[in-house]
Design a protein around this motif. Structure first.
Motif, PDB file in Angstrom:
ATOM      1  N   SER A   1       0.652  10.351   2.068  1.00  0.00           N
ATOM      2  CA  SER A   1       0.274   9.598   0.871  1.00  0.00           C
ATOM      3  C   SER A   1       1.250   8.490   0.496  1.00  0.00           C
ATOM      4  O   SER A   1       0.879   7.543  -0.202  1.00  0.00           O
ATOM      5  CB  SER A   1       0.121  10.552  -0.321  1.00  0.00           C
ATOM      6  N   ASP A   2       2.517   8.586   0.944  1.00  0.00           N
ATOM      7  CA  ASP A   2       3.497   7.581   0.516  1.00  0.00           C
ATOM      8  C   ASP A   2       4.719   7.635   1.422  1.00  0.00           C
ATOM      9  O   ASP A   2       5.177   8.727   1.790  1.00  0.00           O
ATOM     10  CB  ASP A   2       3.924   7.849  -0.932  1.00  0.00           C
ATOM     11  N   ASP A   3       5.247   6.462   1.783  1.00  0.00           N
ATOM     12  CA  ASP A   3       6.500   6.423   2.545  1.00  0.00           C
ATOM     13  C   ASP A   3       7.632   5.783   1.746  1.00  0.00           C
ATOM     14  O   ASP A   3       8.720   5.557   2.270  1.00  0.00           O
ATOM     15  CB  ASP A   3       6.318   5.696   3.882  1.00  0.00           C
TER      16      ASP A   3
ATOM     17  N   SER B   1       9.892   8.521  -4.132  1.00  0.00           N
ATOM     18  CA  SER B   1       8.433   8.602  -4.130  1.00  0.00           C
ATOM     19  C   SER B   1       7.876   8.982  -2.760  1.00  0.00           C
ATOM     20  O   SER B   1       6.710   9.372  -2.643  1.00  0.00           O
ATOM     21  CB  SER B   1       7.834   7.259  -4.557  1.00  0.00           C
ATOM     22  N   SER B   2       8.711   8.873  -1.725  1.00  0.00           N
ATOM     23  CA  SER B   2       8.252   9.130  -0.360  1.00  0.00           C
ATOM     24  C   SER B   2       7.904  10.600  -0.147  1.00  0.00           C
ATOM     25  O   SER B   2       8.571  11.502  -0.661  1.00  0.00           O
ATOM     26  CB  SER B   2       9.341   8.723   0.639  1.00  0.00           C
TER      27      SER B   2
ATOM     28  N   CYS C   1      11.908   5.928   5.903  1.00  0.00           N
ATOM     29  CA  CYS C   1      11.058   4.751   6.082  1.00  0.00           C
ATOM     30  C   CYS C   1      11.786   3.786   7.014  1.00  0.00           C
ATOM     31  O   CYS C   1      12.941   3.428   6.757  1.00  0.00           O
ATOM     32  CB  CYS C   1      10.817   4.105   4.719  1.00  0.00           C
TER      33      CYS C   1
ATOM     34  N   HIS D   1       0.828  -1.199   0.000  1.00  0.00           N
ATOM     35  CA  HIS D   1       0.000   0.000   0.000  1.00  0.00           C
ATOM     36  C   HIS D   1       0.867   1.254   0.000  1.00  0.00           C
ATOM     37  O   HIS D   1       2.068   1.206   0.236  1.00  0.00           O
ATOM     38  CB  HIS D   1      -0.917   0.004   1.229  1.00  0.00           C
ATOM     39  N   ARG D   2       0.216   2.381  -0.251  1.00  0.00           N
ATOM     40  CA  ARG D   2       0.871   3.684  -0.156  1.00  0.00           C
ATOM     41  C   ARG D   2       0.084   4.547   0.814  1.00  0.00           C
ATOM     42  O   ARG D   2      -1.053   4.911   0.504  1.00  0.00           O
ATOM     43  CB  ARG D   2       0.948   4.347  -1.532  1.00  0.00           C
ATOM     44  N   PRO D   3       0.651   4.890   1.964  1.00  0.00           N
ATOM     45  CA  PRO D   3       1.949   4.431   2.461  1.00  0.00           C
ATOM     46  C   PRO D   3       1.900   2.956   2.856  1.00  0.00           C
ATOM     47  O   PRO D   3       0.819   2.367   2.971  1.00  0.00           O
ATOM     48  CB  PRO D   3       2.192   5.321   3.684  1.00  0.00           C
ATOM     49  N   GLY D   4       3.076   2.379   3.070  1.00  0.00           N
ATOM     50  CA  GLY D   4       3.150   0.970   3.394  1.00  0.00           C
ATOM     51  C   GLY D   4       2.539   0.635   4.740  1.00  0.00           C
ATOM     52  O   GLY D   4       2.413   1.480   5.628  1.00  0.00           O
TER      53      GLY D   4
ATOM     54  N   ASP E   1       6.522   1.000  -1.267  1.00  0.00           N
ATOM     55  CA  ASP E   1       6.044   0.327  -2.475  1.00  0.00           C
ATOM     56  C   ASP E   1       7.095   0.367  -3.578  1.00  0.00           C
ATOM     57  O   ASP E   1       7.510  -0.675  -4.093  1.00  0.00           O
ATOM     58  CB  ASP E   1       4.742   0.977  -2.947  1.00  0.00           C
ATOM     59  N   CYS E   2       7.541   1.554  -3.936  1.00  0.00           N
ATOM     60  CA  CYS E   2       8.535   1.667  -5.010  1.00  0.00           C
ATOM     61  C   CYS E   2       9.858   1.012  -4.631  1.00  0.00           C
ATOM     62  O   CYS E   2      10.543   0.445  -5.481  1.00  0.00           O
ATOM     63  CB  CYS E   2       8.762   3.135  -5.358  1.00  0.00           C
TER      64      CYS E   2
END
Length: 234
Positions: free
Chosen positions: A139-141, A84-85, A120, A4-7, A144-145
């Motif tokens: 929204s993102d940590d 991406s974080s 992260c 997921h985003r964030p994980g 994922d990427c």
């Protein structure tokens, strides 16, 4: 496995499986000359901040850099940064070590945290992964990427195939990668297994005249011993 985003902690595989897949990628790209270099790219076994002294590293030399440290009692720490974080730009700053036990803090370098080079942090203890609480609107940590290619056996196989530009068009290539990852996860990679895989890489590369990011090379017995030790390390 979807990240997921964030994980979320449950997005990550059990620590020993994550280590095994990571070590498999480090083994297939192992290079004696690279071992002498201070600045590395790709996958390798190197130093950690903690007492154990060893960790698996990944750096794509572009936008993603990660470290996985194994600790006593089946514990582990995963930390890193992907472009991406959104953690580094979030205000107020997120305490990535909130709730982390002392042994985790010993593995994660304060200077890298303060420089924004770690965005992260996840730790594995008592059979499950954990992380600090995140704000609801983060929204993102970067997990994922950064780590999706190691989140399942299939993804790890795809990652190895991508290094050598293998697909099912090349007879035996993908199957060899699948078998190697399977041995890595089971802890059954012997020198004979590693030799067979290394020779298959060279065969496919020569037969189909490929020009991949990583060029397979004929391996010496010393190479095979080092690669086997790496993929079997627990």
């Amino acid at each position: 496995m979807t990240i997921h985003r964030p994980g979320r902690p449950e997005d990550l595989p059990e620590a020993s499986l994550l280590w095994a897949r990571w070590a498999a990628l480090a083994a297939v790209t192992w290079d004696a000359e690279e071992e002498k270099e201070t600045f590395r790219r790709g996958y390798w076994l190197g130093d950690s901040a903690g007492a154990d002294g060893c960790a698996l590293h990944y750096d794509d030399s572009s936008c993603s850099r990660w470290v996985l440290v194994r600790a006593d009692g089946g514990r582990a720490v995963l930390f890193g940064q992907d472009d991406s974080s959104k953690v580094g730009r979030y205000e107020p700053a997120i305490d990535l070590l909130a709730g982390a036990p002392g042994w985790v803090r010993r593995e994660v370098r304060d200077d890298l945290l303060h420089q924004g080079r770690i965005e992260c942090v996840y730790w594995f203890e008592d059979g499950s992964w954990h992380r600090a609480p995140y704000p609801d609107d983060l929204s993102d940590d970067g997990l994922d990427c950064g780590m999706s290619h190691l989140s399942s056996s299939d993804h790890a196989v795809e990652a190895i195939c991508a290094l050598f530009e293998f697909d099912y068009e090349y007879e035996g290539a993908v199957e060899a990668c699948e078998l190697f990852v399977e041995h890595a996860e089971r802890g059954t990679a012997t020198p004979e297994v590693v030799r067979a895989f290394a020779d298959e890489l060279v065969r496919v590369h020569a037969e189909y005249e490929l020009s991949p990011p990583w060029i397979p090379i004929a391996r010496s017995e010393a190479d095979i011993a080092a690669m086997t030790a790496l993929v079997r390390r627990r």
